[in-house]
Design a protein around this motif. Sequence first.
Motif, PDB file in Angstrom:
ATOM      1  N   ASN A 242       0.721  -1.271  -0.063  1.00 25.76           N
ATOM      2  CA  ASN A 242       0.061  -0.001  -0.115  1.00 25.76           C
ATOM      3  C   ASN A 242       0.855   1.402  -0.155  1.00 25.76           C
ATOM      4  OD1 ASN A 242      -2.413  -1.605   0.020  1.00 25.76           O
ATOM      5  ND2 ASN A 242      -2.298  -1.543   2.325  1.00 25.76           N
ATOM      6  N   ILE A 243       1.833   1.085   0.740  1.00 25.91           N
ATOM      7  CA  ILE A 243       2.875   2.238   0.684  1.00 25.91           C
ATOM      8  C   ILE A 243       4.198   1.696   0.295  1.00 25.91           C
ATOM      9  CG2 ILE A 243       1.587   3.580   2.387  1.00 25.91           C
ATOM     10  CD1 ILE A 243       3.370   2.487   4.615  1.00 25.91           C
ATOM     11  N   VAL A 244       5.286   2.707   0.461  1.00 27.03           N
ATOM     12  CA  VAL A 244       6.835   2.372   0.242  1.00 27.03           C
ATOM     13  C   VAL A 244       6.964   1.861   1.461  1.00 27.03           C
ATOM     14  CG1 VAL A 244       9.065   3.037  -0.746  1.00 27.03           C
ATOM     15  CG2 VAL A 244       7.070   4.016  -1.747  1.00 27.03           C
ATOM     16  N   ASP A 245       7.648   0.720   1.485  1.00 32.56           N
ATOM     17  CA  ASP A 245       8.045   0.245   2.755  1.00 32.56           C
ATOM     18  C   ASP A 245       9.733   0.075   2.742  1.00 32.56           C
ATOM     19  OD1 ASP A 245       8.225  -0.647   5.441  1.00 32.56           O
ATOM     20  OD2 ASP A 245       7.588  -2.722   4.871  1.00 32.56           O
ATOM     21  N   ALA A 246      10.694   0.682   3.636  1.00 35.36           N
ATOM     22  CA  ALA A 246      11.975   0.677   3.522  1.00 35.36           C
ATOM     23  C   ALA A 246      12.498   0.056   4.988  1.00 35.36           C
ATOM     24  CB  ALA A 246      12.699   2.160   3.210  1.00 35.36           C
ATOM     25  N   ASN A 247      13.403  -0.776   4.599  1.00 34.34           N
ATOM     26  CA  ASN A 247      13.910  -1.378   6.045  1.00 34.34           C
ATOM     27  C   ASN A 247      15.504  -1.328   5.985  1.00 34.34           C
ATOM     28  OD1 ASN A 247      11.427  -2.584   7.676  1.00 34.34           O
ATOM     29  ND2 ASN A 247      10.919  -2.928   5.663  1.00 34.34           N
ATOM     30  N   LEU A 248      16.289  -1.050   6.842  1.00 34.33           N
ATOM     31  CA  LEU A 248      17.416  -1.012   6.948  1.00 34.33           C
ATOM     32  C   LEU A 248      18.218  -2.418   7.183  1.00 34.33           C
ATOM     33  CD1 LEU A 248      20.138   0.951   7.307  1.00 34.33           C
ATOM     34  CD2 LEU A 248      19.716   0.599   9.742  1.00 34.33           C
ATOM     35  N   VAL A 249      18.940  -2.819   5.827  1.00 29.70           N
ATOM     36  CA  VAL A 249      19.604  -3.971   5.897  1.00 29.70           C
ATOM     37  C   VAL A 249      21.007  -3.724   6.949  1.00 29.70           C
ATOM     38  CG1 VAL A 249      20.742  -5.762   4.601  1.00 29.70           C
ATOM     39  CG2 VAL A 249      18.621  -4.462   3.930  1.00 29.70           C
ATOM     40  N   PHE A 250      21.804  -2.784   6.776  1.00 33.14           N
ATOM     41  CA  PHE A 250      22.701  -2.526   7.552  1.00 33.14           C
ATOM     42  C   PHE A 250      23.501  -1.229   7.381  1.00 33.14           C
ATOM     43  CE2 PHE A 250      24.877  -4.392   3.474  1.00 33.14           C
ATOM     44  CZ  PHE A 250      25.827  -3.145   3.312  1.00 33.14           C
ATOM     45  N   SER A 251      24.221  -0.656   8.302  1.00 30.06           N
ATOM     46  CA  SER A 251      24.628   0.683   8.102  1.00 30.06           C
ATOM     47  C   SER A 251      26.071   0.455   8.665  1.00 30.06           C
ATOM     48  CB  SER A 251      23.841   1.739   9.421  1.00 30.06           C
ATOM     49  OG  SER A 251      24.503   3.154   9.025  1.00 30.06           O
ATOM     50  N   VAL A 252      26.953   1.217   8.099  1.00 32.07           N
ATOM     51  CA  VAL A 252      28.438   1.309   8.076  1.00 32.07           C
ATOM     52  C   VAL A 252      28.901   2.579   8.124  1.00 32.07           C
ATOM     53  CG1 VAL A 252      30.471   0.882   7.037  1.00 32.07           C
ATOM     54  CG2 VAL A 252      28.791  -1.007   7.057  1.00 32.07           C
ATOM     55  N   ASN A 253      29.774   3.191   9.099  1.00 37.29           N
ATOM     56  CA  ASN A 253      30.360   4.258   9.379  1.00 37.29           C
ATOM     57  C   ASN A 253      32.029   4.073   8.813  1.00 37.29           C
ATOM     58  OD1 ASN A 253      31.422   6.680   9.906  1.00 37.29           O
ATOM     59  ND2 ASN A 253      29.881   7.264  11.590  1.00 37.29           N
ATOM     60  N   LEU A 254      32.372   4.909   8.092  1.00 35.42           N
ATOM     61  CA  LEU A 254      34.013   4.410   7.573  1.00 35.42           C
ATOM     62  C   LEU A 254      34.914   5.414   8.383  1.00 35.42           C
ATOM     63  CD1 LEU A 254      33.673   4.716   3.705  1.00 35.42           C
ATOM     64  CD2 LEU A 254      33.294   2.690   5.131  1.00 35.42           C
ATOM     65  N   LEU A 255      34.535   6.406   9.480  1.00 33.75           N
ATOM     66  CA  LEU A 255      35.326   7.020  10.121  1.00 33.75           C
ATOM     67  C   LEU A 255      34.965   6.726  11.582  1.00 33.75           C
ATOM     68  CD1 LEU A 255      34.700  10.411   8.544  1.00 33.75           C
ATOM     69  CD2 LEU A 255      36.664   8.869   8.001  1.00 33.75           C
ATOM     70  N   PRO A 256      36.136   6.600  12.491  1.00 24.27           N
ATOM     71  CA  PRO A 256      37.568   7.087  11.894  1.00 24.27           C
ATOM     72  C   PRO A 256      38.375   6.070  11.262  1.00 24.27           C
ATOM     73  CG  PRO A 256      37.288   6.375  14.266  1.00 24.27           C
ATOM     74  CD  PRO A 256      36.042   6.296  13.848  1.00 24.27           C
ATOM     75  N   GLU A 257      37.795   4.886  11.478  1.00 33.47           N
ATOM     76  CA  GLU A 257      38.568   3.722  10.528  1.00 33.47           C
ATOM     77  C   GLU A 257      37.809   2.800  10.010  1.00 33.47           C
ATOM     78  OE1 GLU A 257      41.174   1.996   8.805  1.00 33.47           O
ATOM     79  OE2 GLU A 257      42.483   3.157  10.204  1.00 33.47           O
ATOM     80  N   ILE A 258      38.495   2.077   8.769  1.00 32.23           N
ATOM     81  CA  ILE A 258      37.527   1.199   8.296  1.00 32.23           C
ATOM     82  C   ILE A 258      37.734  -0.195   8.544  1.00 32.23           C
ATOM     83  CG2 ILE A 258      36.956   0.380   5.965  1.00 32.23           C
ATOM     84  CD1 ILE A 258      38.171   3.011   4.809  1.00 32.23           C
TER      85      ILE A 258
END
Length: 417
Positions: free
Chosen positions: A323-339
């Motif tokens: 009925n609506i656009v449904d968005a779900n987070l799969v993963f989140s990555v932060n490259l700072l301060p180190e990868i």
Amino acid sequence: MSIELQQGANTAILERNLMISIGWNKESAIEADVSAFLINSSGTVRDDQDFIFYNQTQTVCGGLVLDPEYHRERRLFRAFLDRIPDTVNKLVFIITVAIDSDIALQPHCGQLGMVYIDISDQSNQQLLRFNLQPSGEERALMLGELYRHQGTWKFRAVGQGYNGGLDILAASFGVSIQNPVANSHIDHAIAASSTLPSKQVWTEKATKLQRALRQFLPQIKAAVANGANESNTRMILDRILLDVFGYSMEEVKAEQKIQGRKADYVLAIDEEDVIVGESKRAGLKLSEKHVFQATSYGAYSGIRWALLTNLSTWQIYHISMQNIVDANLVFSVNLLPEISLEDCEKLILISRFGMTQKGALEKCWREVSALTRENLIQAILTEDVVKAIRIAIRRDTGCNFDNDLIQQTLLDVLIHP
């Protein structure tokens, strides 16, 4: 106006972008799953890629997509009929029940209660529905088929059962299969003929990506510190997509128009659009508004994955549209301060290598969605778990309660803490 079909009846389909929902009685204790086959003029699949199920959720052409999001009593396909190759004559939709290791306890479709398949247009306006009450001992049901007829498409309500289950049915369509796995509503589906690379291969690829990405770390840090504008941010992002993630220049398509809107990026592999991307100014705090921008572009074009990044933070979303656009987070990555290598093991999934491994990103999404609060509560409240808790309480306290009281107390604790 919606049409309710009887078994054996057919009707013309004028829409080209469809939502196909298959469901069953939500009160049923039996687990079920769905699948689909793309069939040619010889009555078989062209190859194993024409078998769509939980571990292979879309066709190479992008014409049929199975939403991997798990619902206990329903599954959803999206069909883009203009993308279906001319060599495909029909799309066949199947519902199956899980396989039990004890043949005497084999569940069957009759235990699902009423099953149905309905087809709606992309605005969720129902076009037709076919209800079926299984009565036999079959473990698989062919519910219906979309087929070509004199230059257009039609739908036929089939309702044919198969006692042998999905493995026998798949073999009749020419799919190369392995033995089904027992005791799981997910794993009972047929394993794909191709397997994902080993853990060692993934780690090696992630380590290589980490080394390449670290070369850009000074530029990323400087861009964030200086508040680089979107144009300069995208210049760095362009190079990362090419030099680190392995896409070619032709596969990184910028400023793509989708439903009257512009997406910053669309990533493609072998001319198939696989990820829609939204880039924000380096270091800008990402918000729900940005998430909606990134995912809405994909929802209306059939692209199921969205990348949202401000160069330092990389977020991947699974997109579904009902009925609506449904968005779900799969993963989140932060490259700072180190990868970190752990982050790169996630990012490798959206590299060109990762996106060519059919089912890899879907597997990650399934694992994430399987551990949602809703699914965990549902699992805890099942009869077997409630019984085990009742026995443990009796053993440890000497108090004996019935299952209903234990279940109600769990419900209060979990939902109304």
